[in-house]
Write an enzyme that holds these catalytic residues in place. Structure first.
Site, mmCIF file in Angstrom:
data_model
loop_
_atom_site.group_PDB
_atom_site.id
_atom_site.type_symbol
_atom_site.label_atom_id
_atom_site.label_comp_id
_atom_site.label_asym_id
_atom_site.label_seq_id
_atom_site.Cartn_x
_atom_site.Cartn_y
_atom_site.Cartn_z
ATOM 1 N N ARG A 49 -1.342 19.872 -12.004
ATOM 2 C CA ARG A 49 -1.983 18.789 -11.225
ATOM 3 C C ARG A 49 -3.153 18.218 -12.026
ATOM 4 O O ARG A 49 -3.372 17.014 -12.079
ATOM 5 C CB ARG A 49 -2.437 19.292 -9.847
ATOM 6 C CG ARG A 49 -3.356 18.309 -9.145
ATOM 7 C CD ARG A 49 -3.526 18.533 -7.638
ATOM 8 N NE ARG A 49 -3.613 19.903 -7.222
ATOM 9 C CZ ARG A 49 -4.663 20.707 -7.415
ATOM 10 N NH1 ARG A 49 -5.732 20.265 -8.051
ATOM 11 N NH2 ARG A 49 -4.647 21.953 -6.978
ATOM 12 N N TYR A 101 0.870 -7.419 -2.100
ATOM 13 C CA TYR A 101 1.978 -6.584 -1.652
ATOM 14 C C TYR A 101 1.664 -6.044 -0.241
ATOM 15 O O TYR A 101 0.540 -5.588 0.018
ATOM 16 C CB TYR A 101 2.167 -5.450 -2.659
ATOM 17 C CG TYR A 101 3.097 -4.377 -2.181
ATOM 18 C CD1 TYR A 101 4.402 -4.689 -1.826
ATOM 19 C CD2 TYR A 101 2.679 -3.063 -2.059
ATOM 20 C CE1 TYR A 101 5.265 -3.711 -1.361
ATOM 21 C CE2 TYR A 101 3.539 -2.075 -1.602
ATOM 22 C CZ TYR A 101 4.824 -2.405 -1.246
ATOM 23 O OH TYR A 101 5.662 -1.447 -0.786
ATOM 24 N N ASP A 173 -4.082 -5.676 -9.940
ATOM 25 C CA ASP A 173 -2.743 -5.112 -9.872
ATOM 26 C C ASP A 173 -1.873 -5.928 -10.837
ATOM 27 O O ASP A 173 -1.574 -7.094 -10.578
ATOM 28 C CB ASP A 173 -2.218 -5.208 -8.426
ATOM 29 C CG ASP A 173 -0.854 -4.567 -8.260
ATOM 30 O OD1 ASP A 173 -0.075 -4.549 -9.232
ATOM 31 O OD2 ASP A 173 -0.546 -4.118 -7.140
ATOM 32 N N LYS A 198 8.342 -0.654 -11.279
ATOM 33 C CA LYS A 198 8.919 -1.968 -11.524
ATOM 34 C C LYS A 198 9.241 -2.146 -13.015
ATOM 35 O O LYS A 198 10.059 -1.417 -13.543
ATOM 36 C CB LYS A 198 7.972 -3.035 -10.969
ATOM 37 C CG LYS A 198 7.497 -2.731 -9.529
ATOM 38 C CD LYS A 198 8.628 -2.740 -8.561
ATOM 39 C CE LYS A 198 8.394 -2.311 -7.130
ATOM 40 N NZ LYS A 198 7.203 -1.792 -6.608
HETATM 41 C C1 LIG Z 1 2.490 -5.707 -6.645
HETATM 42 C C2 LIG Z 1 2.755 -4.333 -6.120
HETATM 43 N N1 LIG Z 1 1.774 -3.419 -6.105
HETATM 44 C C3 LIG Z 1 1.977 -2.167 -5.647
HETATM 45 C C4 LIG Z 1 3.188 -1.777 -5.129
HETATM 46 C C5 LIG Z 1 3.374 -0.378 -4.613
HETATM 47 O O1 LIG Z 1 4.023 0.405 -5.548
HETATM 48 P P1 LIG Z 1 5.005 1.629 -5.202
HETATM 49 O O2 LIG Z 1 6.149 1.065 -4.417
HETATM 50 O O3 LIG Z 1 5.373 2.151 -6.551
HETATM 51 O O4 LIG Z 1 4.195 2.596 -4.391
HETATM 52 C C6 LIG Z 1 4.249 -2.686 -5.135
HETATM 53 C C7 LIG Z 1 5.565 -2.286 -4.613
HETATM 54 O O5 LIG Z 1 6.444 -3.078 -4.407
HETATM 55 C C8 LIG Z 1 4.021 -4.001 -5.640
HETATM 56 O O6 LIG Z 1 5.010 -4.919 -5.649
#
Ligand SMILES: Cc1ncc(COP(=O)(O)O)c(C=O)c1O
Length: 385
Positions: A49, A101, A173, A198
């Protein structure tokens, strides 16, 4: 060793070779704990961890790619966001871009609110409006550019300058762009986040999150949070991400070429009401995006005219798969208002422009003619006569 050319850094950056054996891929250290040679005599690792060599190789790689001080790998993008938002204290407020998101919105409105960490939706596309939203309790801003799902563009440099004048932490992000197309730390951000699920993973086979910080001080704080909250990425998934990142450049070159062709096709189509893609010179975010990113990226959203039925459109697609997520080699499509952004209340969705007719496309690396032919036959079938 660090490399100036990102195509090379993707393959050889961070810790890319196993020093002990010379293996050209860092092995999967599938172990929870490590032998200590005596009390307090560790060989650099004590418990997975806290630190694991496979995860560490990934963390060093993403830090190098984003140009940051240190990287951190988590079990999902949301776990990475949770750790980063844990830098805030109760009573603090974070400003967020107007379309983010849905899970980010849910995390703030349904979890962090329990700890009195508040949020305000801010028009980060407009730096003056953003500055007006900075009240004394605002301690951070969380930007997506392009933002999910309307692909709105925020001027990361302008927002960072204003935010730093007010002592805020700037979090970007960078999921939709990746360091291959945009490097927020170079534009002034303090922390970069990724849903590595992604493009970084790239094959729709791993759920993962990454964070990169600019300073030693933030690195110490985030390392403490990562170890204390424990949402770390397992060794096998760390290996999969390293493997995915090696081909990020070639994949994205093809993804973007396909996306540019698909955006052009949709813009010229008589059935299409609107197209959101920052790579189109007609897009309102085009100029700002061009200054801060290599190109418009891969994600496109669009609306069909009212005499087209979107249910029929989704059900008629044969190649493009209706599914949550994005960024894999295969083309995916989704309906943000009922899928990725369903956790945003309807009135807020309407206010920011996430309509029930909005369709989001993640263009894959298949042959572009096959992608366009699939869109064409589905659009044709969905016309209400
Ligand atoms: C722009 C963005 N940020 C964060 C996330 C969250 O990521 P995760 O699904 O890997 O937890 C997503 C998920 O679709 C996303 O599109």
């Amino acid at each position: 060793m660090s490399y100036n050319n990102i195509e090379t850094a993707l393959i050889h950056g961070g810790i890319s070779i196993d020093e002990r054996t010379g293996a050209v891929n860092v092995p999967i250290y599938q172990t929870s704990t490590f032998k200590q040679d005596g009390l307090g005599k560790m060989r650099g690792y004590e418990y997975s961890r806290t630190g694991n060599p496979t995860r560490e190789a990934l963390e060093a790689l993403i830090a190098e790619l984003e140009g940051g001080h240190a990287g951190f790998a988590f079990a999902s993008g949301l776990a990475a966001e949770t750790a980063v938002l844990s830098l805030l204290n109760s009573g603090d407020r974070v400003l967020i871009s107007s379309n983010v998101y849905g899970g980010t919105f849910r995390l703030l409105s349904k979890i962090f609110n329990h700890f009195e960490i508040n949020y305000t939706i801010s028009d980060t596309e407009n730096p003056e409006a953003f500055e007006k939203d900075i009240t004394p309790d605002v301690k951070a801003v969380l930007i997506e550019s392009p933002a999910n799902p309307l692909m709105t563009i925020t001027d990361i440099r302008a927002i960072s300058e204003i935010a730093h004048k007010h002592g805020l932490l700037v979090i970007v992000d960078n999921t939709f762009m990746t360091p291959y197309l945009q490097r927020p730390l170079e534009l002034g951000a303090d922390i970069v986040l990724h849903s590595a699920t992604k493009y970084l993973g790239g094959h729709s086979d791993v759920v993962a999150g990454l964070a990169v910080v600019k300073t030693q001080e933030l690195a110490e704080k985030l390392a403490f949070i990562q170890n204390s909250t424990g949402g770390v990425l397992p060794p096998f998934d760390s290996f999969l991400l390293i493997r995915g990142i090696k081909t990020l450049g070639v994949r994205l070159d093809r993804h973007v070429a396909n996306a540019e062709a698909a955006a052009k096709y949709l813009t010229e189509h008589k059935a299409v009401k609107s197209v959101h893609y920052p790579g189109l010179p007609t897009d309102k975010g085009y100029e700002v995006n061009k200054r801060q990113a290599k190109n418009g990226g891969v994600m496109i959203s669009f609306e069909l005219k009212d005499n087209y039925d979107i249910n029929t459109f989704f059900e008629s697609l044969k190649l493009i798969t209706l599914a949550e997520s994005l960024g894999g080699v295969e083309s995916l499509v989704c309906h943000p208002s009922s899928m990725t952004h369903a956790s945003i209340p309807e009135e807020i969705r309407k206010k920011v422009g996430i309509t029930d007719g909005l369709i989001r496309l993640s263009i894959g690396i298949e042959n572009i003619d096959d992608i366009l032919n699939d869109l064409e036959q589905a659009i044709t079938k969905s016309e209400v006569k």
